[in-house]
Design an enzyme around this catalytic site. Sequence first.
Site, PDB file in Angstrom:
ATOM      1  N   GLU A 106      16.236  49.590  33.850  1.00  0.00           N
ATOM      2  CA  GLU A 106      17.625  50.270  33.939  1.00  0.00           C
ATOM      3  C   GLU A 106      17.581  51.807  34.193  1.00  0.00           C
ATOM      4  O   GLU A 106      18.509  52.236  34.550  1.00  0.00           O
ATOM      5  CB  GLU A 106      18.230  49.984  32.607  1.00  0.00           C
ATOM      6  CG  GLU A 106      18.712  48.496  32.172  1.00  0.00           C
ATOM      7  CD  GLU A 106      19.857  48.177  33.050  1.00  0.00           C
ATOM      8  OE1 GLU A 106      20.590  49.025  33.488  1.00  0.00           O
ATOM      9  OE2 GLU A 106      19.797  46.706  33.202  1.00  0.00           O
ATOM     10  N   SER A 484      63.962  41.538  40.382  1.00  0.00           N
ATOM     11  CA  SER A 484      65.006  40.555  40.222  1.00  0.00           C
ATOM     12  C   SER A 484      64.853  39.721  38.913  1.00  0.00           C
ATOM     13  O   SER A 484      65.740  39.008  38.659  1.00  0.00           O
ATOM     14  CB  SER A 484      65.116  39.474  41.404  1.00  0.00           C
ATOM     15  OG  SER A 484      65.570  40.437  42.464  1.00  0.00           O
TER      16      SER A 484
END
Length: 834
Positions: A106, A484
């Site tokens: 990492e 709508s």
Amino acid sequence: MLAQFRLSNKLERFSVTKRYLVLISRICVVLTGTIVLAAFANVCAYAYLRPALPDVSSLHEVQLQVPLRVYTRDGKLIASIGDQRRIPVRYEQLPKRLIQAFLATEDDRFFQHHGVDWQGILRAAVANLKAGGIRQGASTITMQVSRDMFLTPRRDMKRKMSEIYISLLMETEFTKEEIFSLYVNKIFLGQRAYGVGAAAEVYFGKTLDELSIAEMATLAGIPTAPSVVNPVANAEAAKVRRAHVLGRMRELNYINATEYEQANSSPMESRLHGPTIEVDAPYVAEMVRSDMQAKYGDSIYTAGYRVYTTIDSRLERAATVALRTGLLQYDRRHGWRGATAKIDMSKVASTGGLEAELEEFPIIGGLRPAVVEKVDEKSAEIYVRGLGTVTLPWEKLSWARRELPEEKVDRAPTQASDIVSRGDVIYTVGTTGDSLQFVQVPEAQSALVSVDPRDGAVVALMGGFDFFQSKFNRATQARRQPGSGFKPFVYAAAFDKGYTPASIVLDAPIVIDEAGMEQAWRPKENENTFFGPIRLREALAHSRNLVSVRLMRAIGADYTWNYVQRFGFEKNQLPNNLTMALGTASLSPLQVAIGYATFANGGFKVTPYYIDRIEDAGGKTLVQADPAIACSECGQVSDPTANAAKTAANERVSMLDVGPHDGKTVIEAKNLAPQIIRPQVAYLLADMMVDVIKHGTGVGARVLNRDDIAGKTGTSNDQHDAWFNGFNGSLVTSVWTGFDQDRSLGSGEEGAHVSLPTWVFFMHQALAGTPRHLWPTPDGIVTVRISPDTGLLASSDNPNGIMEKFIEDNLPKSEVYEGPHNQNPMTDGDKPLF
């Protein structure tokens, strides 16, 4: 002559030296200026972002995740957060080899940099330029912690700069050991194990000090793709990843050659030492975790709480499949954006090498990465991670027309090489070679939420395509325009002012130019077509925009604004002007679904909830949900504005069947949901929304072949949001689709085309095998014959009369029939005719 030559040469050398000095001085000035400008820009950026940066000292209070179990209402495990970890793991408890394993894979310079590894950034940039795509990242462990703890998943320069500054601040507040400890304790390591302590228990049934080097390397290899390369999900993939970690440890001299060989040759032996996740509902799990944290604080991670939600496991699975299928269908219509990345196939010697290369690309929403091995004229041979080599025939490739600007697509491809080439990394969906489909990770997002209209229980919820790709929960956190889909609430306000399904309103262009407006407003109509005088039932079925604007204008904007708040919408979410008639409010899908529940349950307001009960570690019930229930048979006052004395006089104990059993349960008045609109109004709106599906904008739902469903499409301006909200008497489901960046879905991509298919797929599964369940029919509803042209009561001489439903004390006037060639007088349409 010789002396003269030497003199000239010396002068020339002096001139050249002088020129070099001038050049060097100028370069120094430029470099100094560049550095000063960069520093100034950095100071400005920090000053701009500093007010919004979090207080990193709050990380001192972070508690590690330990047993918190979340279940569906039918007892299936959703999440086990911190499973098998009983005490926090301090840095001193971490084995040296485990620390080195994580550093190797990492951030090998973690203990050298100050939160940001500029050397690593430069190395990654060079590697990515050579590869022609994103192959390496440069996020340090500190940056990963800052991103996970404080930032949203949105990728932009502001977020990246915030990540850098937070990392630098963290390095001044915490020691390296504290940051690393926080990282390895919070990181997700598959199978719902968070942190190395839990992962060691889950995968190997050991404490950290009992792990072998091979097992430590296995854990360190999981973060790249936690759901895929963990040793339980895929032992072979985990072994390949372990080999990569061990190789890095050997390169960095963390282990010697003997240790490397021994660890690399050891078998991958692992099994679950704890409960298996049975239902994939991570958005719900995070909602529960957040609520539990707010209620009980940090004790939730150590006290062994069990939370039973209202989620139905069967419906949650259906919601997951429906949402992802709907997004993939939409994405396919908008063309092929190209390969995710490129792999240099000349450097890959074996199938194992391909598997290792593909580990760099995560599985997203069930989509598996694959690499193209060979391209023929009408087919492509690909290697799919975890599945092997598969041949894609032309019928699975031919959809991939290249994406063009402005939501357009290129001409259809004629051969496979128009689409992919050797080494391309693509995505697929399917579990076998025959079922495998060539797809791409959608850029659009969607949310689905389904609730029980009787009490507001959330039975299914999906907040996006993939929680681990983006933790932003669009079902509850997004605020989008319902378009709508908001019209039924406006119609309800009008019906309480005397309008009916038969009221005539003009559908024609209108210009709104009122005092206080900066400029006149000309609302648009779909496809720029107009129906002229039209009954409200038909106007709602066909989602006529200008009718809604005229209707709201007639009943009053202030009245409508106040009225719709009773559905649970907040004032600051509602524009107090006529644009609200077209759905310009800012609402979440959960809010919209609860609003529609009022039409499904007879006019009652229910409150959404998703936690049914909370138990402690010993099984004692600490909290039991006691929701207010919508009950049409409970004798409530139908007028929601009735005073308290009148309400109290009508309160009584009633009987209601509230469970899937034959018995009756006594419901006290305090547990009755408030009635916010008259039951007759709720019934008429539900009945009108049946026509939306029968012959309106929602006809796509007719494939369900049920007469107990109703709904309404919704599309915001320029197709930024696409909705479908539908229900029957037992279930209300809202589906939203759009982009997080709030851009257009494309021409023609409206609610009926984008979100309705998702709703249909889900409801097909949800309603399968369930009996017909219409909404309650209240007293006071009558059906009479009217003229379809005028909305008036049809005379006996009118052969064109149709049946319509009304509230019995609000019938239209009788018509005077003048024959087919004569017309009754009409107004200009701004006022209704009865």
